[in-house]
Design an enzyme around this catalytic site. Structure first.
Site, mmCIF file in Angstrom:
data_model
loop_
_atom_site.group_PDB
_atom_site.id
_atom_site.type_symbol
_atom_site.label_atom_id
_atom_site.label_comp_id
_atom_site.label_asym_id
_atom_site.label_seq_id
_atom_site.Cartn_x
_atom_site.Cartn_y
_atom_site.Cartn_z
ATOM 1 N N CYS A 259 68.607 51.759 6.060
ATOM 2 C CA CYS A 259 69.045 50.854 7.153
ATOM 3 C C CYS A 259 67.921 49.858 7.381
ATOM 4 O O CYS A 259 67.133 49.991 8.316
ATOM 5 C CB CYS A 259 69.337 51.642 8.433
ATOM 6 S SG CYS A 259 70.290 53.153 8.208
ATOM 7 N N ASP A 310 76.970 50.842 2.971
ATOM 8 C CA ASP A 310 77.076 51.639 4.189
ATOM 9 C C ASP A 310 76.402 52.989 3.973
ATOM 10 O O ASP A 310 76.823 53.776 3.131
ATOM 11 C CB ASP A 310 78.556 51.838 4.543
ATOM 12 C CG ASP A 310 78.763 52.532 5.878
ATOM 13 O OD1 ASP A 310 77.762 53.012 6.470
ATOM 14 O OD2 ASP A 310 79.918 52.602 6.342
ATOM 15 N N CYS A 381 64.000 54.428 17.326
ATOM 16 C CA CYS A 381 63.265 53.805 18.438
ATOM 17 C C CYS A 381 63.878 54.270 19.761
ATOM 18 O O CYS A 381 64.197 53.461 20.639
ATOM 19 C CB CYS A 381 63.259 52.287 18.319
ATOM 20 S SG CYS A 381 64.893 51.518 18.213
#
Length: 442
Positions: A259, A310, A381
């Site tokens: 990602c 994906d 995060c």
């Protein structure tokens, strides 16, 4: 330049179009001949209003006979900005906050200018009498209003942390973060870069844990600096840089970034590999991959190959091909509220539940791509344990051929003594980041 009008349009679009504050501020100020004072004021009142939105609305409910959900959004945005200036900015005279708010209302919703004038003047007369909910009787409501965090979030933090820690965390979420940059050693030495920055009158502070990380102060438009355009520096928080360091990439590695956008960690990994080896950087959006490509070009990185894919799907062509895999997973972002305060009001517990499913699926696919002996790094995060420890625990329960690698000790950061790292804004003065490293032992 009408700084308050620019701020009004930013706040309005954040609410009406669900825009992100950091991106919208840059967009609205791009190309404008704004002074440093103008930019600072716009940034201050936009972020300040967003950070204190629940508290500001709490005040509005005490002085308005009209319910908040019935107030026109232009009017409400003007009121919120005006109240922030009155309650938080000593350098702005009260009369100026009122007059400028009324002037804006005449342009954007003229029929409510009297309403705005009356409420703001009433608040000024009574601001010393505005009280918070009783902390001893209702700690949840007190923290919710004082630090403008939704009640579900306060409840969640109180479940995981004690009262004092929770209050310090909420307080830290409303503080402005340091500006970290990464020196790009592919193009310039650390000392030479620091010399260039200091030569422009900037204050530079080195980071003891990451040699290429520095904090700079005294700059507003960093993207317009020669050092940025030439690719000598990249804006990246300490927590984000720590992810790449924990991965420990080597020059000969084939690494998959599951990602990758916008490319901060990906390009840092390439830097640590001295532009040797191969990185496959994947994301599901073309425009985000373009950001990775643009950053790679600016920074002189040549070993990143971007690909639209994906991470929730399995790619059979990559089974046991990678030396290392990075899963910087989609998450709630509860660790970067300081940078995007609107996150507080947009996320829900249901969002987190859906994210946990996504995180686990991506992690499962990433594991398949590793060679025996390869390493998988999982990062987010966020500070929510559901997206962090619980995802890793579930993965290890179902994948007995993986074990935790102790990065907690090696990087000199204490967490729970289990080898993973959790950064908190109120403790580490950085973004909230979770990092876990897993090794495929079979």
């Amino acid at each position: 330049m009408n700084t308050r009008e620019i701020a009004l349009n930013i706040v309005y679009e954040i609410e009406s179009k669900k825009a992100f504050s950091n991106l919208l501020i840059n967009k609205k100020l791009k190309g404008k001949n704004a002074t440093a004072i103008d930019r600072n004021f716009i940034t201050e009142i936009v972020y300040g209003t967003l950070e204190n939105l629940i508290y500001i609305d709490y005040i509005i409910t005490q002085f308005s006979s009209v319910k908040i959900n019935k107030i026109n959004l232009w009017t409400l945005s003007i009121l919120r900005l005006g109240i922030y200036q009155i309650m938080f900015l000593d350098k702005v005279p009260d009369f100026a906050a009122v007059n400028e708010s009324v002037n804006l209302s005449k342009k954007y919703n003229k029929r409510t200018s009297g309403f705005i004038n009356a409420i703001l003047r009433n608040i000024i007369r009574n601001k010393e009498n505005i009280t918070l909910p009783d902390k001893k009787k209702d700690i949840e409501k007190y923290l919710m209003v004082k630090y403008s965090h939704p009640q579900w979030m306060v409840q969640r933090f109180l479940k995981y942390f004690d009262k004092d820690f929770t209050e310090e965390l909420l307080k830290a979420n409303n503080e402005r973060p340091d500006l970290y940059i990464r020196v790009n050693t592919l193009k310039i030495s650390i000392e030479e870069c620091i010399g260039k920055l200091e030569g422009k009158g900037l204050k530079v502070t080195k980071c003891p844990l990451i040699k290429e990380a520095v904090i700079i102060r005294g700059i507003n438009k960093i993207e317009e600096m020669e050092e940025y355009r030439e690719g000598y520096i990249h804006i990246q928080d300490f927590g984000s840089m720590l992810v790449s360091k924990a991965l420990e990439p080597k020059e000969s590695d084939f690494i998959i970034d599951m990602c990758c956008a916008p490319g901060g960690k990906t390009t840092h990994i390439a830097q640590l590999m001295n532009n040797k080896g191969k990185i496959l950087a994947r994301d599901i959006y073309d425009h985000k991959l373009k950001l990775v490509e643009d950053n790679s070009s600016r920074l002189g990185v040549k070993i990143i190959h971007t690909q639209k894919f994906d991470g929730m799907k399995q790619d059979d062509t990559l089974i046991e091909k990678a030396d290392k895999v990075l899963v910087d997973a989609p998450c709630s972002g509860l660790g970067i509220i300081r940078r995007k305060p609107e996150i507080k009001y947009r996320k829900t517990p249901d969002d987190i539940n859906e994210l946990m499913k996504m995180q686990f699926e991506i992690l499962k696919n990433a594991a398949i791509y590793l060679k025996p002996g390869g390493e998988l790094l999982y990062s987010t995060c966020t500070i929510d344990p559901n997206e962090n420890d619980k995802v890793i625990s579930k993965f290890l329960e179902q994948n007995k051929n993986f074990e935790i690698v102790d990065i907690e000790s090696s990087l000199g950061l204490s967490y729970k003594g289990i080898g993973t790292i959790q950064l908190y804004p109120n403790i580490h003065h950085t973004d909230g980041f979770f990092i876990a490293k897993l090794k495929k032992i079979i």
